[in-house]
Design an enzyme around this catalytic site. Structure first.
Site, PDB file in Angstrom:
ATOM      1  N   THR A 159       0.879  -1.195  -0.013  1.00  0.00           N
ATOM      2  CA  THR A 159      -0.082  -0.178   0.188  1.00  0.00           C
ATOM      3  C   THR A 159       0.860   1.157   0.175  1.00  0.00           C
ATOM      4  OG1 THR A 159      -1.534   1.120   1.261  1.00  0.00           O
ATOM      5  CG2 THR A 159      -0.172  -0.388   2.606  1.00  0.00           C
ATOM      6  N   ASP A 160       0.349   2.559  -0.368  1.00  0.00           N
ATOM      7  CA  ASP A 160       0.982   3.612  -0.332  1.00  0.00           C
ATOM      8  C   ASP A 160       0.967   4.220   1.206  1.00  0.00           C
ATOM      9  OD1 ASP A 160      -1.673   4.257  -0.075  1.00  0.00           O
ATOM     10  OD2 ASP A 160      -1.671   5.858  -1.658  1.00  0.00           O
ATOM     11  N   GLU A 161       0.200   3.495   2.113  1.00  0.00           N
ATOM     12  CA  GLU A 161       0.412   4.278   3.511  1.00  0.00           C
ATOM     13  C   GLU A 161       1.564   3.947   4.094  1.00  0.00           C
ATOM     14  OE1 GLU A 161      -3.187   3.276   5.834  1.00  0.00           O
ATOM     15  OE2 GLU A 161      -4.724   3.407   3.913  1.00  0.00           O
ATOM     16  N   TYR A 191      -2.202  -0.555  10.973  1.00  0.00           N
ATOM     17  CA  TYR A 191      -2.337  -1.191   9.690  1.00  0.00           C
ATOM     18  C   TYR A 191      -1.082  -0.961   8.817  1.00  0.00           C
ATOM     19  CZ  TYR A 191      -3.440  -1.802   4.733  1.00  0.00           C
ATOM     20  OH  TYR A 191      -3.430  -2.031   3.391  1.00  0.00           O
ATOM     21  N   LYS A 227       1.931  -3.560   7.444  1.00  0.00           N
ATOM     22  CA  LYS A 227       2.143  -3.371   5.985  1.00  0.00           C
ATOM     23  C   LYS A 227       3.848  -3.128   5.692  1.00  0.00           C
ATOM     24  CE  LYS A 227      -0.196  -4.700   2.840  1.00  0.00           C
ATOM     25  NZ  LYS A 227      -0.348  -6.060   2.636  1.00  0.00           N
TER      26      LYS A 227
HETATM   27  P1  NAD Z   1      -9.797  -7.429   1.953  1.00  0.00           P
HETATM   28  O1  NAD Z   1      -9.813  -6.961   3.400  1.00  0.00           O
HETATM   29  O2  NAD Z   1     -10.986  -6.946   1.100  1.00  0.00           O
HETATM   30  O3  NAD Z   1      -9.209  -8.693   1.624  1.00  0.00           O
HETATM   31  C1  NAD Z   1      -8.272  -9.606   2.454  1.00  0.00           C
HETATM   32  C2  NAD Z   1      -8.606 -11.223   2.191  1.00  0.00           C
HETATM   33  O4  NAD Z   1      -7.683 -11.864   2.852  1.00  0.00           O
HETATM   34  C3  NAD Z   1      -9.879 -11.577   2.782  1.00  0.00           C
HETATM   35  O5  NAD Z   1     -10.597 -12.656   1.780  1.00  0.00           O
HETATM   36  C4  NAD Z   1      -9.301 -12.493   4.017  1.00  0.00           C
HETATM   37  O6  NAD Z   1     -10.314 -13.433   4.201  1.00  0.00           O
HETATM   38  C5  NAD Z   1      -8.159 -12.869   3.515  1.00  0.00           C
HETATM   39  N1  NAD Z   1      -7.191 -13.185   4.601  1.00  0.00           N
HETATM   40  C6  NAD Z   1      -7.082 -12.434   5.671  1.00  0.00           C
HETATM   41  N2  NAD Z   1      -6.264 -13.090   6.640  1.00  0.00           N
HETATM   42  C7  NAD Z   1      -5.758 -14.077   5.959  1.00  0.00           C
HETATM   43  C8  NAD Z   1      -4.802 -14.979   6.431  1.00  0.00           C
HETATM   44  N3  NAD Z   1      -4.196 -15.248   7.591  1.00  0.00           N
HETATM   45  N4  NAD Z   1      -4.640 -15.913   5.443  1.00  0.00           N
HETATM   46  C9  NAD Z   1      -5.262 -16.174   4.289  1.00  0.00           C
HETATM   47  N5  NAD Z   1      -6.287 -15.150   3.972  1.00  0.00           N
HETATM   48  C10 NAD Z   1      -6.321 -14.159   4.710  1.00  0.00           C
HETATM   49  O7  NAD Z   1      -8.536  -6.571   1.295  1.00  0.00           O
HETATM   50  P2  NAD Z   1      -8.331  -5.892   0.033  1.00  0.00           P
HETATM   51  O8  NAD Z   1      -8.705  -4.431   0.002  1.00  0.00           O
HETATM   52  O9  NAD Z   1      -8.575  -6.756  -1.096  1.00  0.00           O
HETATM   53  O10 NAD Z   1      -6.476  -5.757  -0.031  1.00  0.00           O
HETATM   54  C11 NAD Z   1      -5.903  -6.674  -0.497  1.00  0.00           C
HETATM   55  C12 NAD Z   1      -4.441  -6.328  -0.417  1.00  0.00           C
HETATM   56  O11 NAD Z   1      -3.978  -5.071  -1.075  1.00  0.00           O
HETATM   57  C13 NAD Z   1      -3.992  -6.430   0.929  1.00  0.00           C
HETATM   58  O12 NAD Z   1      -2.730  -6.738   1.113  1.00  0.00           O
HETATM   59  C14 NAD Z   1      -4.067  -4.703   1.243  1.00  0.00           C
HETATM   60  O13 NAD Z   1      -3.051  -4.511   2.227  1.00  0.00           O
HETATM   61  C15 NAD Z   1      -3.721  -4.464  -0.072  1.00  0.00           C
HETATM   62  N6  NAD Z   1      -3.906  -2.966  -0.333  1.00  0.00           N
HETATM   63  C16 NAD Z   1      -5.531  -2.772  -0.487  1.00  0.00           C
HETATM   64  C17 NAD Z   1      -5.842  -1.444  -0.927  1.00  0.00           C
HETATM   65  C18 NAD Z   1      -7.426  -1.148  -0.941  1.00  0.00           C
HETATM   66  O14 NAD Z   1      -7.653  -0.072  -1.289  1.00  0.00           O
HETATM   67  N7  NAD Z   1      -8.229  -1.876  -0.812  1.00  0.00           N
HETATM   68  C19 NAD Z   1      -4.745  -0.477  -1.210  1.00  0.00           C
HETATM   69  C20 NAD Z   1      -3.370  -0.845  -1.148  1.00  0.00           C
HETATM   70  C21 NAD Z   1      -3.068  -2.074  -0.852  1.00  0.00           C
HETATM   71  O1  DAU Z   2      -4.135   3.968   0.547  1.00  0.00           O
HETATM   72  C1  DAU Z   2      -4.452   2.583   0.428  1.00  0.00           C
HETATM   73  C2  DAU Z   2      -5.489   2.213   1.523  1.00  0.00           C
HETATM   74  O2  DAU Z   2      -6.536   2.408   1.310  1.00  0.00           O
HETATM   75  C3  DAU Z   2      -5.201   0.441   1.937  1.00  0.00           C
HETATM   76  O3  DAU Z   2      -3.999   0.299   1.896  1.00  0.00           O
HETATM   77  C4  DAU Z   2      -6.151   0.268   2.882  1.00  0.00           C
HETATM   78  O4  DAU Z   2      -6.317  -1.284   2.941  1.00  0.00           O
HETATM   79  C5  DAU Z   2      -7.561   0.675   2.576  1.00  0.00           C
HETATM   80  O5  DAU Z   2      -8.662   0.386   3.307  1.00  0.00           O
HETATM   81  C6  DAU Z   2      -7.633   2.285   2.264  1.00  0.00           C
HETATM   82  O6  DAU Z   2      -7.392   2.771   3.257  1.00  0.00           O
HETATM   83  P1  DAU Z   2      -8.104   4.178   3.806  1.00  0.00           P
HETATM   84  O7  DAU Z   2      -8.001   4.489   5.317  1.00  0.00           O
HETATM   85  O8  DAU Z   2      -7.763   5.382   2.907  1.00  0.00           O
HETATM   86  O9  DAU Z   2      -9.647   3.740   3.307  1.00  0.00           O
HETATM   87  P2  DAU Z   2     -11.028   4.064   3.994  1.00  0.00           P
HETATM   88  O10 DAU Z   2     -12.133   3.535   2.829  1.00  0.00           O
HETATM   89  O11 DAU Z   2     -11.150   3.353   5.192  1.00  0.00           O
HETATM   90  O12 DAU Z   2     -11.328   5.537   4.063  1.00  0.00           O
HETATM   91  C7  DAU Z   2     -10.962   6.466   2.982  1.00  0.00           C
HETATM   92  C8  DAU Z   2     -10.957   7.813   3.611  1.00  0.00           C
HETATM   93  O13 DAU Z   2     -12.228   8.148   3.997  1.00  0.00           O
HETATM   94  C9  DAU Z   2     -10.079   8.253   4.746  1.00  0.00           C
HETATM   95  O14 DAU Z   2      -9.278   9.430   4.603  1.00  0.00           O
HETATM   96  C10 DAU Z   2     -10.955   7.905   5.880  1.00  0.00           C
HETATM   97  C11 DAU Z   2     -12.453   8.508   5.455  1.00  0.00           C
HETATM   98  N1  DAU Z   2     -13.353   7.820   5.988  1.00  0.00           N
HETATM   99  C12 DAU Z   2     -13.379   6.528   5.858  1.00  0.00           C
HETATM  100  C13 DAU Z   2     -14.758   5.897   6.585  1.00  0.00           C
HETATM  101  C14 DAU Z   2     -14.951   4.357   6.505  1.00  0.00           C
HETATM  102  C15 DAU Z   2     -14.642   8.809   6.500  1.00  0.00           C
HETATM  103  O15 DAU Z   2     -14.311  10.066   6.097  1.00  0.00           O
HETATM  104  N2  DAU Z   2     -15.599   8.161   6.658  1.00  0.00           N
HETATM  105  C16 DAU Z   2     -15.954   7.023   6.963  1.00  0.00           C
HETATM  106  O16 DAU Z   2     -16.882   6.402   7.375  1.00  0.00           O
END
Ligand code: NAD
Ligand code: DAU
Length: 352
Positions: A133-135, A159, A163
């Site tokens: 992630t970019d975080e 989180y 990561k």
């Molecule tokens: P998600 O939470 O939707 O899905 C995660 C999946 O991993 C789920 O199916 C869960 O059951 C599985 N899982 C959790 N723990 C596990 C374990 N111990 N063994 C096997 N499976 C397990 O997450 P996502 O949003 O699809 O993110 C996928 C990846 O991308 C993550 O590594 C996350 O950090 C990264 N990422 C996500 C975002 C985003 O915006 N969603 C952005 C940047 C990076």
């Molecule tokens: O930047 C990549 C990340 O993006 C991933 O690594 C994470 O897995 C993914 O969950 C996401 O993280 P964020 O914290 O940015 O996503 P989230 O959707 O939770 O929140 C997006 C923005 O919106 C953040 O600034 C918090 C804000 N927010 C979120 C929720 C759930 C609100 O203002 N209200 C809300 O109820």
């Protein structure tokens, strides 16, 4: 075959569907623990596809992972499995340390042992692709340049710290053991099958259910939004042509303040499914207490992956968010399946 972990989650699920939509591609072993975020209904269309082998299990389970590697002999691993929600990491960081750090460590060790057992082309071609992630780069001010791969790691939430730790392990396995890794650090994904704890799907569903649209703090936090289909194509590209040991930032070139995102969703819903009282969904916007340690701005400079591998996203925020809203309107059955008791408990805990 390739081994995908976390392939029942949001991005992993999209990746599996996308990969197998090409009838000519190889199969996938999909290892997923099915936490609250994992959902097999996302993969419903693959029920009769013998190229998809689903295994319910934990990336931290050494015996299981080693057995799968020996049995299926994958040519690559793509690691999506993680605890992914920042707010949940604030309430309970232990699972994040367990899966994101210890789990990744276990996966790396099992994969290294397997890779050591390979020979010739199979060994040379093997890849471990870590999805991050970019975080991990921390928070930017409004005027800072976007994150490049050279930015220092400055994670601020449990989180992102977990990561970051996993990224460091992956890097070290390359430098120390010559283990063939690539890492991608991407921005906020959005699109179909997104669990409605995250901003975009939460706002769509709350709007349709007549509930408040919670904006943390002043709503001026900025994220870069990447359509999940674009992310999948970037991963395919990096897996195919990425240089070993390198990291690639993947972004959508779509920086938006949270309040802009929520207003855009309201405008689309006003058009596609107007409220019965004729008012705008924007009336439901409610400012709530800020997230502790809330990062102000993320922005991705995705020029390295474009320059070196020729990848660029195809969706703008406008096209991607419209498709996403439409998908949620068209898929009530999937939504019904995820808004279970445990989801309602989470909403109660987080939003009181
Ligand atoms: P998600 O939470 O939707 O899905 C995660 C999946 O991993 C789920 O199916 C869960 O059951 C599985 N899982 C959790 N723990 C596990 C374990 N111990 N063994 C096997 N499976 C397990 O997450 P996502 O949003 O699809 O993110 C996928 C990846 O991308 C993550 O590594 C996350 O950090 C990264 N990422 C996500 C975002 C985003 O915006 N969603 C952005 C940047 C990076
Ligand atoms: O930047 C990549 C990340 O993006 C991933 O690594 C994470 O897995 C993914 O969950 C996401 O993280 P964020 O914290 O940015 O996503 P989230 O959707 O939770 O929140 C997006 C923005 O919106 C953040 O600034 C918090 C804000 N927010 C979120 C929720 C759930 C609100 O203002 N209200 C809300 O109820």
């Amino acid at each position: 075959m390739i081994l995908v972990t976390g392939g029942a989650g949001f991005i992993g699920g999209n990746f599996v569907l996308d990969w197998l939509s090409d009838a000519a591609t190889e199969g996938i072993i999909n290892l997923d623990k099915l936490t609250y975020a994992g959902n097999l209904e996302t993969l419903d269309s693959l029920k009769n596809d013998s190229r998809h082998i689903f295994v319910h299990g934990d990336i931290g389970d050494k015996e299981l992972v080693s057995k799968l590697l020996q049995e299926y002999k994958p040519r690559a691993i793509v690691n999506f499995a993680a605890e992914s929600h920042v707010d949940r990491s604030i309430h309970g960081p232990a699972e994040f340390v367990q899966t994101n750090i210890v789990g990744t460590f276990n996966l790396l060790e099992c994969a290294r042992e397997y890779w050591n057992s390979l020979e010739g082309v199979a060994k040379d071609k093997f890849r471990f692709h870590h999805v991050s992630t970019d975080e991990v780069y921390g928070s930017l001010t409004v005027t800072d340049p976007a994150f490049t791969e050279k930015n220092a790691y400055e994670p601020n939430s449990p989180y992102s710290a977990s990561k970051a730790a996993s990224d460091h392990l992956v890097r070290a396995w390359f430098h120390t053991y010559g283990f063939p890794v690539v890492t991608t650090n991407c921005s906020n994904n959005y699109g179909p099958y997104h669990f409605p704890e995250k901003l975009i799907p939460l706002v769509i569903l709350n709007a349709l259910n007549g509930k408040p649209l919670p904006i943390y703090g002043d709503g001026q936090q900025v994220r870069d939004w990447l359509y999940v289909g674009d992310h999948c194509s970037a991963i395919r590209k990096v897996l195919e042509a990425g240089k070993l040991g390198e990291t690639y930032n993947i972004g959508g070139w779509n920086e938006k303040a949270n309040i802009e995102v929520v207003n855009a969703i309201c405008r689309i819903l006003d058009e596609l499914k107007p409220r019965v009282d004729g008012k705008s969904y924007a009336e439901q916007i409610t400012y709530v207490k800020d997230r502790p340690g809330h990062d102000r701005r993320y922005a991705i400079d995705a020029s390295k992956v474009e320059r070196e591998l020729g990848w660029r996203p195809t969706e703008t925020f406008d096209t991607g968010v419209r498709k996403t809203v439409q998908w949620y309107l068209d898929n009530p059955v999937w939504i019904e399946g995820v808004v279970s008791g445990s989801y309602r408990d989470w909403l109660q805990k987080q939003y009181n």
